[in-house]
Write a protein that holds these residues in place. Structure first.
Motif, short mmCIF file in Angstrom:
data_model
loop_
_atom_site.label_atom_id
_atom_site.label_comp_id
_atom_site.label_asym_id
_atom_site.label_seq_id
_atom_site.Cartn_x
_atom_site.Cartn_y
_atom_site.Cartn_z
N GLU A 43 0.86 -1.18 0.00
CA GLU A 43 0.00 0.00 0.00
C GLU A 43 0.90 1.23 0.00
O GLU A 43 1.94 1.25 0.66
N ILE A 44 0.53 2.25 -0.77
CA ILE A 44 1.32 3.48 -0.79
C ILE A 44 1.03 4.23 0.51
O ILE A 44 0.08 5.00 0.59
N CYS A 45 1.89 4.01 1.52
CA CYS A 45 1.59 4.49 2.87
C CYS A 45 2.46 5.66 3.28
O CYS A 45 2.43 6.07 4.44
N GLY A 46 3.25 6.22 2.37
CA GLY A 46 4.05 7.37 2.73
C GLY A 46 5.42 7.33 2.08
O GLY A 46 5.68 6.51 1.20
N SER A 47 6.31 8.20 2.54
CA SER A 47 7.61 8.37 1.88
C SER A 47 8.47 7.11 1.97
O SER A 47 9.25 6.83 1.06
N ASN A 48 8.36 6.36 3.05
CA ASN A 48 9.16 5.14 3.20
C ASN A 48 8.32 3.88 2.93
O ASN A 48 8.58 2.82 3.49
N HIS A 49 7.35 4.02 2.06
CA HIS A 49 6.46 2.91 1.73
C HIS A 49 7.23 1.67 1.26
O HIS A 49 6.90 0.55 1.63
N SER A 50 8.27 1.88 0.48
CA SER A 50 9.00 0.74 -0.09
C SER A 50 10.04 0.18 0.87
O SER A 50 10.81 -0.70 0.48
N PHE A 51 10.07 0.65 2.11
CA PHE A 51 11.07 0.19 3.07
C PHE A 51 10.42 -0.50 4.26
O PHE A 51 10.86 -0.37 5.39
N MET A 52 9.35 -1.23 3.98
CA MET A 52 8.66 -2.01 5.01
C MET A 52 8.66 -3.48 4.62
O MET A 52 7.63 -4.05 4.31
N PRO A 53 9.84 -4.12 4.60
CA PRO A 53 9.89 -5.51 4.16
C PRO A 53 9.29 -6.47 5.19
O PRO A 53 9.18 -6.15 6.38
N ILE A 54 8.88 -7.62 4.70
CA ILE A 54 8.34 -8.70 5.53
C ILE A 54 9.16 -9.95 5.24
O ILE A 54 9.32 -10.32 4.06
N VAL A 55 9.68 -10.58 6.26
CA VAL A 55 10.46 -11.81 6.08
C VAL A 55 9.88 -12.89 6.99
O VAL A 55 9.87 -12.74 8.22
N LEU A 56 9.39 -13.95 6.39
CA LEU A 56 8.90 -15.11 7.14
C LEU A 56 9.92 -16.22 7.05
O LEU A 56 10.39 -16.57 5.96
N GLU A 57 10.27 -16.78 8.19
CA GLU A 57 11.17 -17.92 8.24
C GLU A 57 10.36 -19.14 8.68
O GLU A 57 9.99 -19.26 9.84
N LEU A 58 10.06 -20.02 7.73
CA LEU A 58 9.27 -21.20 8.01
C LEU A 58 10.19 -22.35 8.34
O LEU A 58 11.08 -22.70 7.55
N VAL A 59 10.01 -22.94 9.52
CA VAL A 59 10.90 -23.99 10.02
C VAL A 59 10.06 -25.15 10.54
O VAL A 59 8.85 -25.00 10.79
N PRO A 60 10.67 -26.34 10.73
CA PRO A 60 9.95 -27.44 11.38
C PRO A 60 9.51 -27.06 12.79
O PRO A 60 10.07 -26.17 13.42
N LEU A 61 8.51 -27.77 13.28
CA LEU A 61 7.92 -27.44 14.58
C LEU A 61 8.94 -27.50 15.71
O LEU A 61 8.94 -26.65 16.61
N SER A 62 9.85 -28.46 15.68
CA SER A 62 10.85 -28.58 16.75
C SER A 62 11.76 -27.35 16.79
O SER A 62 12.09 -26.84 17.87
N HIS A 63 12.14 -26.83 15.62
CA HIS A 63 12.97 -25.63 15.57
C HIS A 63 12.18 -24.41 16.07
O HIS A 63 12.74 -23.55 16.77
N PHE A 64 10.90 -24.36 15.74
CA PHE A 64 10.09 -23.23 16.21
C PHE A 64 9.95 -23.24 17.73
O PHE A 64 10.02 -22.18 18.37
N GLU A 65 9.78 -24.42 18.32
CA GLU A 65 9.66 -24.50 19.77
C GLU A 65 10.95 -24.04 20.46
O GLU A 65 10.91 -23.34 21.48
N LYS A 66 12.11 -24.41 19.90
CA LYS A 66 13.38 -23.95 20.47
C LYS A 66 13.52 -22.44 20.35
O LYS A 66 13.97 -21.77 21.27
N TRP A 67 13.12 -21.90 19.19
CA TRP A 67 13.22 -20.43 18.99
C TRP A 67 12.31 -19.70 19.95
O TRP A 67 12.72 -18.71 20.58
N SER A 68 11.05 -20.16 20.09
CA SER A 68 10.11 -19.48 20.98
C SER A 68 10.57 -19.55 22.43
O SER A 68 10.42 -18.58 23.19
N ALA A 69 11.18 -20.67 22.82
CA ALA A 69 11.70 -20.79 24.19
C ALA A 69 12.85 -19.82 24.43
O ALA A 69 12.98 -19.25 25.51
N SER A 70 13.68 -19.62 23.41
CA SER A 70 14.82 -18.71 23.56
C SER A 70 14.39 -17.25 23.59
O SER A 70 15.09 -16.40 24.11
N MET A 71 13.22 -16.94 23.01
CA MET A 71 12.74 -15.56 22.94
C MET A 71 12.00 -15.16 24.23
O MET A 71 11.84 -13.98 24.50
N LEU A 72 11.52 -16.13 24.98
CA LEU A 72 10.73 -15.81 26.18
C LEU A 72 11.63 -15.53 27.37
O LEU A 72 12.73 -16.03 27.46
#
Length: 227
Positions: free
Chosen positions: A198-227
């Motif tokens: 969406e054209i949301c302003g001067s920095n419209h093109s600088f709002m990247p989205i990066v999804l890292e899809l991983v197996p469930l076991s890796h996600f559980e380790k990541w979520s535990a490390s973030m808490l």
């Protein structure tokens, strides 16, 4: 990721995107056949000297060129409606993530966890590491489990944004005061990039989205490390 001079869409990573690719090819073939027929008729009209004075008054011809386009539109509309209903379905999501749009970055909250939230800013060009993508890399990626239904709640705190990841077939508007939702399910692990669409302003093109899809076991380790 798209590559230079790419003619088609990005490779599908979700069942919805596979359906969208099939629909794209289906519609493109219909357009190609219609264009070929029209070009053939135009070339005949320009190259032949034979004329038929009663052709334009023939009821049979008028019937055909009225009914045939209607049938073609139905062949396009039915699969389109099917995909629209598929994209709106919410099937008992295993995880819910809330994405909030700001000027000009995204913030994410894993609502199934008590204290798991972070902001995701674009990495400046001068701070990029070898192999990272300019204008697409972020400091905090959204880590999600693959092969699981995930519900994304999307809104905004200031102006209109749009949360879009092409390879997953996702594009949902982030509207202040409104909570939109969409679902995603990745069939394979990897990094998937998107941007605010969406054209949301001067920095419209600088709002990247990066999804890292991983197996469930890796996600559980990541979520535990973030808490």
């Amino acid at each position: 990721m798209p590559y230079p001079f790419q003619m088609g869409l990005q490779d599908a990573t979700s069942p919805i995107m596979e359906e969208l690719l099939h629909f794209h090819d289906h519609t493109l073939m219909i357009v190609f056949l219609i264009s070929s027929l029209v070009l053939y008729i135009i070339s005949l009209m320009l190259t032949t000297k034979l004329t038929h004075t009663s052709t334009m008054d023939a009821q049979e011809v008028e019937t055909v060129w009225t009914i045939l386009p209607a049938i073609i539109l139905i062949l396009i509309a039915l699969p389109s409606l099917r995909i629209l209903y598929m994209m709106d379905e919410i099937n008992n999501p295993s995880l819910t993530v809330k994405a909030m749009g700001h000027q000009w970055y995204w913030s994410y909250e894993y609502t199934d966890y008590e204290d798991l939230n972070f902001d995701s800013y674009m990495v400046p060009t001068q701070e990029l590491k070898p192999g990272e993508l300019r204008l697409l890399e972020v400091d905090n990626r959204v880590v999600l489990p693959m092969e699981m239904t995930i519900r994304m709640l999307i809104s905004s705190e200031d102006v209109l944004h749009s949360w879009a990841v092409p390879s997953l077939g996702l594009k949902t508007d982030a509207i202040p005061g409104r909570l939109n939702q969409t679902t995603l399910m990745a069939t394979r692990p990897g990094l998937y990039y998107g941007q605010c669409s969406e054209i949301c302003g001067s920095n419209h093109s600088f709002m990247p989205i990066v999804l890292e899809l991983v197996p469930l076991s890796h996600f559980e380790k990541w979520s535990a490390s973030m808490l």
